[in-house]
Motif scaffolding. Structure first.
Motif, PDB file in Angstrom:
ATOM      1  N   ALA A 218       0.750  -1.241   0.159  1.00 44.62           N
ATOM      2  CA  ALA A 218      -0.064   0.054  -0.027  1.00 44.62           C
ATOM      3  C   ALA A 218       0.794   1.190   0.027  1.00 44.62           C
ATOM      4  O   ALA A 218       0.455   2.317  -0.475  1.00 44.62           O
ATOM      5  CB  ALA A 218      -0.754   0.046   1.092  1.00 44.62           C
ATOM      6  N   SER A 219       2.076   1.105   0.539  1.00 47.78           N
ATOM      7  CA  SER A 219       2.982   2.405   0.700  1.00 47.78           C
ATOM      8  C   SER A 219       4.490   2.075   0.589  1.00 47.78           C
ATOM      9  O   SER A 219       4.608   0.656   1.134  1.00 47.78           O
ATOM     10  CB  SER A 219       2.731   3.030   1.968  1.00 47.78           C
ATOM     11  OG  SER A 219       3.720   3.617   2.472  1.00 47.78           O
ATOM     12  N   ALA A 220       5.195   2.845   0.044  1.00 46.14           N
ATOM     13  CA  ALA A 220       6.684   2.660  -0.302  1.00 46.14           C
ATOM     14  C   ALA A 220       7.400   2.625   1.385  1.00 46.14           C
ATOM     15  O   ALA A 220       8.214   2.146   1.596  1.00 46.14           O
ATOM     16  CB  ALA A 220       7.339   3.411  -1.120  1.00 46.14           C
ATOM     17  N   HIS A 221       6.804   3.216   2.280  1.00 48.37           N
ATOM     18  CA  HIS A 221       7.632   3.452   3.547  1.00 48.37           C
ATOM     19  C   HIS A 221       7.328   2.257   4.338  1.00 48.37           C
ATOM     20  O   HIS A 221       8.227   2.007   5.533  1.00 48.37           O
ATOM     21  CB  HIS A 221       6.768   4.819   4.267  1.00 48.37           C
ATOM     22  CG  HIS A 221       7.303   5.876   3.392  1.00 48.37           C
ATOM     23  ND1 HIS A 221       8.273   6.701   3.812  1.00 48.37           N
ATOM     24  CD2 HIS A 221       6.451   6.787   2.434  1.00 48.37           C
ATOM     25  CE1 HIS A 221       8.125   7.655   2.748  1.00 48.37           C
ATOM     26  NE2 HIS A 221       7.038   7.620   2.072  1.00 48.37           N
ATOM     27  N   ASN A 222       6.693   1.387   4.250  1.00 51.96           N
ATOM     28  CA  ASN A 222       6.828   0.034   5.281  1.00 51.96           C
ATOM     29  C   ASN A 222       7.168  -1.147   4.522  1.00 51.96           C
ATOM     30  O   ASN A 222       6.851  -2.354   5.066  1.00 51.96           O
ATOM     31  CB  ASN A 222       5.432  -0.123   5.792  1.00 51.96           C
ATOM     32  CG  ASN A 222       4.298  -0.067   4.781  1.00 51.96           C
ATOM     33  OD1 ASN A 222       4.543  -0.314   3.737  1.00 51.96           O
ATOM     34  ND2 ASN A 222       3.072   0.201   5.268  1.00 51.96           N
ATOM     35  N   ILE A 223       8.070  -1.194   3.730  1.00 50.41           N
ATOM     36  CA  ILE A 223       8.692  -2.155   3.011  1.00 50.41           C
ATOM     37  C   ILE A 223      10.021  -2.281   3.623  1.00 50.41           C
ATOM     38  O   ILE A 223      10.981  -1.237   3.310  1.00 50.41           O
ATOM     39  CB  ILE A 223       8.479  -2.341   1.289  1.00 50.41           C
ATOM     40  CG1 ILE A 223       7.194  -1.724   0.893  1.00 50.41           C
ATOM     41  CG2 ILE A 223       9.128  -3.353   0.719  1.00 50.41           C
ATOM     42  CD1 ILE A 223       7.080  -1.574  -0.650  1.00 50.41           C
ATOM     43  N   SER A 224      10.467  -3.416   4.069  1.00 42.70           N
ATOM     44  CA  SER A 224      12.060  -3.374   4.414  1.00 42.70           C
ATOM     45  C   SER A 224      13.120  -3.806   3.688  1.00 42.70           C
ATOM     46  O   SER A 224      12.530  -4.118   2.185  1.00 42.70           O
ATOM     47  CB  SER A 224      12.032  -4.516   5.623  1.00 42.70           C
ATOM     48  OG  SER A 224      11.926  -5.712   4.910  1.00 42.70           O
ATOM     49  N   HIS A 225      14.156  -3.607   3.801  1.00 44.77           N
ATOM     50  CA  HIS A 225      15.188  -3.574   3.001  1.00 44.77           C
ATOM     51  C   HIS A 225      15.242  -5.032   2.422  1.00 44.77           C
ATOM     52  O   HIS A 225      15.546  -5.292   1.211  1.00 44.77           O
ATOM     53  CB  HIS A 225      16.457  -3.173   3.578  1.00 44.77           C
ATOM     54  CG  HIS A 225      17.678  -3.378   2.692  1.00 44.77           C
ATOM     55  ND1 HIS A 225      18.312  -2.390   1.816  1.00 44.77           N
ATOM     56  CD2 HIS A 225      18.598  -4.441   2.420  1.00 44.77           C
ATOM     57  CE1 HIS A 225      19.270  -2.743   1.236  1.00 44.77           C
ATOM     58  NE2 HIS A 225      19.543  -4.231   1.661  1.00 44.77           N
ATOM     59  N   ASP A 226      14.966  -5.927   3.428  1.00 42.98           N
ATOM     60  CA  ASP A 226      15.322  -7.642   2.866  1.00 42.98           C
ATOM     61  C   ASP A 226      13.891  -7.670   1.817  1.00 42.98           C
ATOM     62  O   ASP A 226      14.197  -8.495   1.200  1.00 42.98           O
ATOM     63  CB  ASP A 226      15.397  -8.125   4.029  1.00 42.98           C
ATOM     64  CG  ASP A 226      16.645  -8.398   4.804  1.00 42.98           C
ATOM     65  OD1 ASP A 226      17.569  -7.589   4.460  1.00 42.98           O
ATOM     66  OD2 ASP A 226      16.758  -8.830   6.074  1.00 42.98           O
TER      67      ASP A 226
END
Length: 308
Positions: free
Chosen positions: A106-114
């Motif tokens: 839903a948002s780019a901000h809560n996707i982790s690096h891994d």
């Protein structure tokens, strides 16, 4: 025809002199005048690269296998985007954006690096059949984001060798210390930690490297083949946000989606700027600096970067 295509992935390209024609960008979805400057910069970059490739490539036939040619290109089918990944030029946040566009988040901000790098959420172009590859290359908007080559190199070194890393230290660090550090102590040889920038450059410039190249410092000319694949949009890390947000307008992304501003990892570290690069280059001899520039010579030329 299908059989012929599967026998010879390069059959479409045979006998064709490159680069292909420069197609005009479709700007029908761009709203308002605020993008005028970004757009004219974009047109300059596009025609500069095209003219360069024409000059550089005019008598060269394609010698690279198609699957290798497209192996770094990510596909977003909903908005018809092909994005060639250049590490250390905003690629983590670009992958986040592609996941949002694809409906995977839903948002780019809560996707982790891994999740971004190891989650296998996005398809690459080489995972499609030949017809799928060919169709997408011809009809999707192809983009590449680049960065000043030596700045990108220093950024990669800082990220991979100045922080704990369970892959780069044992795989690259051990080999580099073993070959280029005289009187290395046992601890350094065992862990591969503490590689110095000068040692890293010795490895980079060595035609008999003890361990192969890596995408984080491979030349863009060998990652994305900008003279063989006709990129429609050329973004630069130096103007990352405005370029990225203009590109999102071009492809009809949702109005609320903006390119993320956050630094993906080691967020407390100072960004790798021209001043930071200067400090690292001081560790090298004049000859090593020249050879490093020569190593990235094509990237400097193609994307019109000033030599350092």
């Amino acid at each position: 025809d299908q059989q012929k295509m599967s026998e010879s992935p390069l059959s479409w390209f045979r006998g064709v002199y490159l680069p292909p024609a420069l197609h005009p960008l479709n700007k029908t979805l761009v709203k308002g005048d605020k993008w005028k400057d970004v757009d004219s910069t974009q047109e300059r970059r596009r025609s500069f690269l095209h003219d360069f490739c024409k000059k550089y490539n005019s008598r060269k036939k394609l010698r690279t296998h198609l699957m290798h040619l497209v192996s770094r290109i990510y596909v977003e089918d909903r908005h018809k985007i092909l994005y060639c990944e250049v590490p250390k030029a905003g690629c983590s946040n670009w992958k986040r954006v592609l996941m949002v566009l694809n409906g995977l988040a839903a948002s780019a901000h809560n996707i982790s690096h891994d999740d971004v790098h190891y989650g296998k959420h996005l398809r690459k172009l080489d995972s499609y059949d030949l017809k799928g590859i060919y169709t997408r290359l011809n009809t999707y908007t192809k983009t590449i984001f680049v960065r000043d080559p030596v700045e990108r190199l220093v950024s990669a070194f800082r990220d991979k060798f100045e922080h704990p890393n369970s892959y780069y230290h044992p795989v690259f660090g051990k080999a580099i210390i073993k070959k280029y550090r005289h009187n290395a102590n046992e601890e350094a040889l065992k862990t591969g930690s503490g590689v110095k920038f000068k040692e890293f450059i010795q490895y980079l410039l060595d035609s008999h490297r003890p361990v192969g190249m890596d995408i984080h410092w491979e030349q863009v000319s060998k990652l994305c083949y900008p003279c063989l694949i006709n990129y429609d949009f050329i973004g630069k890390f130096e103007t990352l946000e405005e370029d990225a947000n203009y590109f999102l307008q071009l492809v009809g992304a949702p109005a609320e989606l903006k390119f993320p501003k956050f630094k993906d990892r080691h967020s407390s570290d100072e960004r790798t700027s021209a001043e930071v690069v200067r400090q690292y280059l001081k560790e090298l001899s004049k000859e090593e600096r020249q050879l490093t520039y020569d190593f990235y010579y094509l990237d400097y030329l193609m994307f019109n970067y000033t030599s350092p």
